[in-house]
Design an enzyme around this catalytic site. Structure first.
Site, mmCIF file in Angstrom:
data_model
loop_
_atom_site.group_PDB
_atom_site.id
_atom_site.type_symbol
_atom_site.label_atom_id
_atom_site.label_comp_id
_atom_site.label_asym_id
_atom_site.label_seq_id
_atom_site.Cartn_x
_atom_site.Cartn_y
_atom_site.Cartn_z
ATOM 1 N N ASP A 179 -4.926 -34.778 3.469
ATOM 2 C CA ASP A 179 -5.867 -35.522 2.645
ATOM 3 C C ASP A 179 -5.075 -36.461 1.754
ATOM 4 O O ASP A 179 -3.883 -36.249 1.491
ATOM 5 C CB ASP A 179 -6.689 -34.571 1.769
ATOM 6 C CG ASP A 179 -7.709 -33.795 2.583
ATOM 7 O OD1 ASP A 179 -8.048 -34.254 3.699
ATOM 8 O OD2 ASP A 179 -8.137 -32.727 2.103
ATOM 9 N N GLU A 205 -3.056 -30.847 7.894
ATOM 10 C CA GLU A 205 -3.178 -29.986 6.710
ATOM 11 C C GLU A 205 -4.223 -28.902 6.920
ATOM 12 O O GLU A 205 -3.989 -27.753 6.593
ATOM 13 C CB GLU A 205 -3.526 -30.837 5.473
ATOM 14 C CG GLU A 205 -3.702 -30.003 4.212
ATOM 15 C CD GLU A 205 -4.235 -30.804 3.033
ATOM 16 O OE1 GLU A 205 -4.270 -32.044 3.130
ATOM 17 O OE2 GLU A 205 -4.633 -30.179 2.038
ATOM 18 N N TYR A 236 0.791 -1.221 0.000
ATOM 19 C CA TYR A 236 0.000 0.000 0.000
ATOM 20 C C TYR A 236 0.827 1.276 0.000
ATOM 21 O O TYR A 236 0.292 2.374 -0.062
ATOM 22 C CB TYR A 236 -1.013 -0.006 1.162
ATOM 23 C CG TYR A 236 -2.285 -0.704 0.726
ATOM 24 C CD1 TYR A 236 -3.086 -0.128 -0.276
ATOM 25 C CD2 TYR A 236 -2.658 -1.933 1.248
ATOM 26 C CE1 TYR A 236 -4.225 -0.771 -0.722
ATOM 27 C CE2 TYR A 236 -3.796 -2.575 0.814
ATOM 28 C CZ TYR A 236 -4.580 -2.003 -0.180
ATOM 29 O OH TYR A 236 -5.700 -2.628 -0.630
#
Lengths: 629, 360
Positions: free
Chosen positions: B241, B189, B102
């Site tokens: 997963d 995870e 910014y």
């Protein structure tokens, strides 16, 4: 150069003035006086051309008599409205050129043209243009033509008035002229109907271009007293072309007859003497060849076939081309191709393969011709002339004249000498036009002189790009045509220069596209110089088609475009580097501020050298910034 | 291999930036083309250290010079960000990536990814880690378990911060490890699995730390795991997963990621193990067909590409699992285990896996 008296020099030059044929002819052909808007223009063109020729002749007199051809040459065109309601104008053109001797005026005013027999490039070549103007003036207003002239050596000027009405030229007045007049020169005046306001633009353009090509002459345009002046800028004139006798290949029957008649009036000499004297590139060997050639042509005539057509048929046959270099196949095919005449087919095939067959029989010598058409052993017709036949005997027999002309055209002769051309000096051409159009880049291309049908020809091209040249020019303004130092304005589309330019693929040079004139901000000045240049009409506003000339124009334009392309590419790069500069300089601001924050030194100490380096690495042509490129 | 500086204080950073800026200024004044030679952080520029099982940045460099219109923007952005870093380091402050962006979004083409990349480029060019630049990413990792830490004047135990656990501090290098009562680290995870584990008090029952990086881990999370592994000698097990993405995430904990490969030595935990859910677990634990998902085209492509990576190609176990996944074309989420009952994972699956050392 051996100096001779001015009188003698003048005489030498005037010696060639003589009478040619009829006035009536001019009324039947398009002489460029068809439209009211064009008539004043055409009048000025004809007059100014004659004036410029007269100045070059004066230069010649000076050169031959003093060794220096520079003087304050001036051409003044005056236009005044005589009767506004009727559109009656008086146009007069005055030069301080060689002037016309008092006794030659009556010859010059005849419609046949001043017809110098000399064979060299000149602006007004047939010498009928001005007379066409006079005839038009006479037809439109009934008013006569006035000529005032004085030569270098004449004591006083004379005023001549000729009336072109009644289908012939009548002398009305011939008197000493007491008014103000140059030391030497001519003033011709006509009163004619015309729309001057519409003709004016083209007249000004013509004079402006004339002035560009002739910086050694001051041009003045006086319109009802308003003066526009193009001052003389240099002492260097256009080199005076050397007169060269006509080349045998370029002669036609009419011309030959004129030459014979002229010779006959002096003294009837032998054909051999006549040919050697009146044509270039003819020697004793060629005369012998010519006599034999004449019998061969006679034979062809008797047999009623056209050898030239047969040769052309073979040379242009696509089928023969396909058979390539197989003499057997070509010979066999010729059986069907040439059925009308019994030729030596094997020999024809051999000639074809060796590239000897072209569009006419000129490329074949007598022996080749005889062998090809199986003339050996045939009874040849009796010669109708020999080298000893006199000029008078030939002149009296139309058949003989025709055969001589035909034979001259059917034989090959060495190329004509090139010093009969009048190329515009490179410096003159460049300065003349660059000062008018202010391009950012100009290129000059000069082709080596070459010849077409016995006439030497040379093409010069000046290409100008960018600067003050707008990309939105009309086609007519993109291509400035000049023929023998005379700018051409009308009949733009039909001119060979325009047509050739349209065939060029301009995209190859980043100048436009194929099939039209360039779309880039570019102007090409094309000058074609050649003695007896063939125009499309009597008005001489467009050069006629000619394969050799077209090829020369094309190559010159392409060469100039190639040179320009380099510049166009460079400008593109500069345009990009202009953008890059802006881009980099924006970043230089941030870079120097960032560095200054970290090192504590003044921002300028970084910004300045950084920007200097940007500019050094990305050069921009000054013109590019001027034109906002 | 280029030596990466792991630690650098604010004063050192100021000195380093000043040195670089002076060098550039000198080049400018002597009319040279000032440039940064930035090691390429791309997919093609990494070196895999087989012995250490680590991904390092390769030798390939890209030159960002000022007088090249193609690189001037990156050059300028680097100098600009450096000047921002300089100012903040002078005041011994930290900056977030977003704050840097910014400062001048226009200069970064209104895309924070641009300034984020420039920060990484500066780090790799200076040969330091990003935390050395005092740039912090909004850390998103969570840690829960018996771990006592001190940050500034606060000392706390990660078990006493409620069920949300401790939000891993972006200033991880300034956090001091006081005490650790855990035996190992279980890296999860995703958040969903973590919530299940916390709810079952898995960490308390099993004396372990539960950490998640919530997907692709940020630097602070990886740094914490590495420090615990190194300083407290805690073994690390990863639970993801059963899909190519999960394996990829585990791989980045273990060996580093390609895009941040220059920090591998400082972030990676080569001894980390992928505990599950392994493709071979699907049959081993009878995950019902209904709970298995068909791999998408993207999954398959990603898996095929991973097979080419030397650290997988040369790692028999990893390769076999990945090949099994590809050949079946099936993937499954950790939640698939819940088909056997909501506590199956904590009560059966994990203990059994850890017990039998069934990891890769």
């Amino acid at each position: 150069m051996k100096k001779i008296s001015r009188k003698k020099a003048e005489e030498q030059i005037h010696n060639h003035i003589r009478l040619q044929s009829a006035e009536e002819l001019l009324k039947r052909v398009d002489t460029g006086f068809g439209q009211k808007a064009r008539a004043p223009f055409q009048t000025v063109v004809e007059g100014v051309q004659n004036a410029a020729d007269a100045i070059d002749k004066a230069r010649e007199v000076l050169l031959r008599s003093t060794g220096n051809d520079d003087y304050n040459a001036e051409i003044m065109v005056s236009v005044s409205v005589v009767d506004k309601s009727r559109g009656e104008l008086q146009i007069s053109i005055q030069d301080n050129g060689i002037g016309i001797p008092k006794n030659k005026v009556q010859i010059i005013v005849r419609a046949g043209g001043t017809g110098t027999i000399e064979y060299k490039a000149s602006r007004s070549q047939q010498g009928i243009g001005w007379k066409a103007a006079a005839i038009y003036a006479s037809q439109s207003t009934g008013k006569p033509m006035e000529i005032i002239s004085k030569t270098f050596t004449e004591k006083i000027a004379h005023r001549h008035v000729y009336d072109y009405g009644k289908g012939k030229v009548t002398k009305v007045v011939e008197e000493p002229y007491e008014g103000e007049f140059p030391e030497h020169g001519t003033r011709v005046s006509l009163t004619l109907l015309g729309d001057y306001s519409r003709a004016r633009g083209n007249i000004i353009e013509f004079i402006r271009r004339m002035a560009a090509i002739h910086p050694y002459i001051t041009f003045i345009l006086k319109e009802n007293g308003n003066i526009t002046k193009y001052e003389k800028r240099t002492s260097e004139g256009i080199p005076i072309p050397a007169p060269v006798p006509p080349h045998p290949n370029s002669v036609d029957i009419g011309q030959l007859k004129d030459l014979l008649a002229y010779q006959s009036r002096i003294r009837s000499i032998s054909l051999a003497g006549f040919l050697k004297k009146n044509f270039c590139r003819i020697g004793d060997k060629k005369i012998k060849e010519l006599i034999e050639r004449a019998t061969i042509l006679q034979y062809f005539d008797q047999q009623n076939f056209f050898a030239g057509d047969i040769v052309k048929r073979i040379a242009q046959s696509e089928k023969v081309k396909e058979l390539k270099k197989s003499p057997e196949k070509i010979s066999a095919y010729l059986k069907t191709l040439v059925r009308d005449v019994d030729i030596d087919r094997d020999y024809a095939a051999k000639l074809y393969i060796s590239g000897k067959l072209s569009n006419n029989i000129r490329s074949l010598d007598n022996n080749e011709l005889k062998k090809l058409f199986k003339l050996d052993g045939q009874p040849l017709p009796k010669q109708i002339f020999t080298e000893k036949t006199t000029v008078n005997m030939i002149l009296n027999d139309e058949k003989k004249v025709r055969l001589v002309a035909e034979t001259l055209r059917s034989m090959s002769f060495p190329s004509p000498p090139m010093d009969s051309l009048m190329p515009i000096p490179k410096k003159t051409l460049i300065r003349g036009f660059v000062s008018i159009y202010n391009p950012e880049k100009h290129v000059y291309v000069e082709r080596k002189p070459t010849s077409t049908s016995g006439r030497p020809v040379q093409v010069q091209v000046l290409g100008m790009y960018g600067g003050e040249i707008s990309p939105d020019l009309r086609d007519q303004d993109k291509l400035i045509r000049i023929a023998n130092c005379t700018p051409l304005i009308y009949e733009f589309g039909s001119d060979i220069i325009t047509q050739t330019a349209r065939e060029i693929d301009w995209s190859l040079y980043k100048l436009g596209k194929k099939g039209s004139l360039p779309s880039a901000p570019v102007i090409f000045v094309v000058h074609v110089t050649s003695p007896q240049l063939k125009y499309l009409g009597v008005a001489k506003q467009a050069i006629g088609a000619d394969d050799v000339i077209a090829e020369e124009i094309k190559r010159a334009l392409q060469a100039a475009s190639r040179k320009l392309r380099k510049h166009v590419s460079m400008m593109e790069k500069h345009r990009l580097s202009g953008k890059a500069r802006e881009f980099l300089e924006k970043h230089a601001e941030i870079v120097s501020e960032s560095i200054s924050k970290m090192t504590g030194e003044k921002k300028e100490r970084i910004y300045k050298p950084l920007v200097q380096e940007i500019r050094r690495r990305r050069p921009i042509a000054v013109q590019a910034t001027l034109t906002g490129g | 291999m280029k030596k990466i500086k792991e630690k650098m204080d604010a004063r050192e950073l100021v000195r380093e930036l000043k040195r670089v800026a002076k060098g550039i200024a000198r080049d400018i004044r002597s009319r040279k083309n000032p440039a940064f030679n930035v090691p390429t952080r791309g997919a093609d520029n990494f070196i895999y250290d087989e012995k250490k099982d680590l991904i390092y940045i390769g030798e390939s460099m890209s030159q960002r010079s000022f007088h090249n219109t193609g690189t001037v923007t990156a050059f300028t952005q680097m100098l600009y960000v450096m000047s921002i870093l300089y100012e903040s380091a002078e005041r011994e402050k930290h900056l977030t990536k977003r704050e840097i962006y910014y400062q001048d979004p226009e200069l970064f083409n209104k895309d924070q990814k641009t300034s984020d990349n420039i920060i990484e480029d500066i780090a790799v060019t200076l040969g330091v880690t990003r935390p050395c630049l005092r740039v912090v990413a909004s850390a998103k990792g969570v840690c829960i378990g018996d771990l006592t830490l001190r940050e500034g004047n606060d000392t706390f135990n990660c078990n006493s911060l409620g069920r949300g656990g401790w939000s891993i501090s972006p200033f991880i290098d300034e956090v001091e490890i006081i005490d650790c009562g855990a035996d190992y680290i279980l890296v999860v995870e995703k958040d969903a699995a973590l919530i299940r584990l916390i709810e079952e008090d898995f960490h308390k029952k099993n004396k372990c730390l539960l950490i998640t990086g919530k997907g692709q881990p940020d630097i602070a999370t990886r740094r914490l795991i590495r420090r615990l592994n190194k300083e407290e000698k805690l073994p690390v097990y990863v639970l993801t997963d059963s899909d190519s993405y999960g394996m990829q995430i585990c791989s980045s904990y273990k060996r580093g990621s390609i895009s941040l490969s220059f920090e591998s030595a400082y972030l990676a935990v080569p001894s980390a193990k992928l505990l599950g859910l392994l493709p071979s677990d699907l049959d081993k634990f009878n995950v019902p067909k209904a709970a298995r998902l068909k791999m998408t085209e993207w999954d398959l492509k990603k898996a095929q590409k991973m097979l080419e990576y030397p650290w997988i190609k040369n790692n028999k176990k990893w390769r076999k699992e990945l090949q099994l996944m590809i050949s079946r074309g099936e993937k499954a989420e950790l939640q698939a285990l819940a088909k056997h009952g909501i506590t199956f994972m904590t009560d059966v699956y994990l203990p059994q896996k850890l017990e039998s050392k069934d990891w890769i």
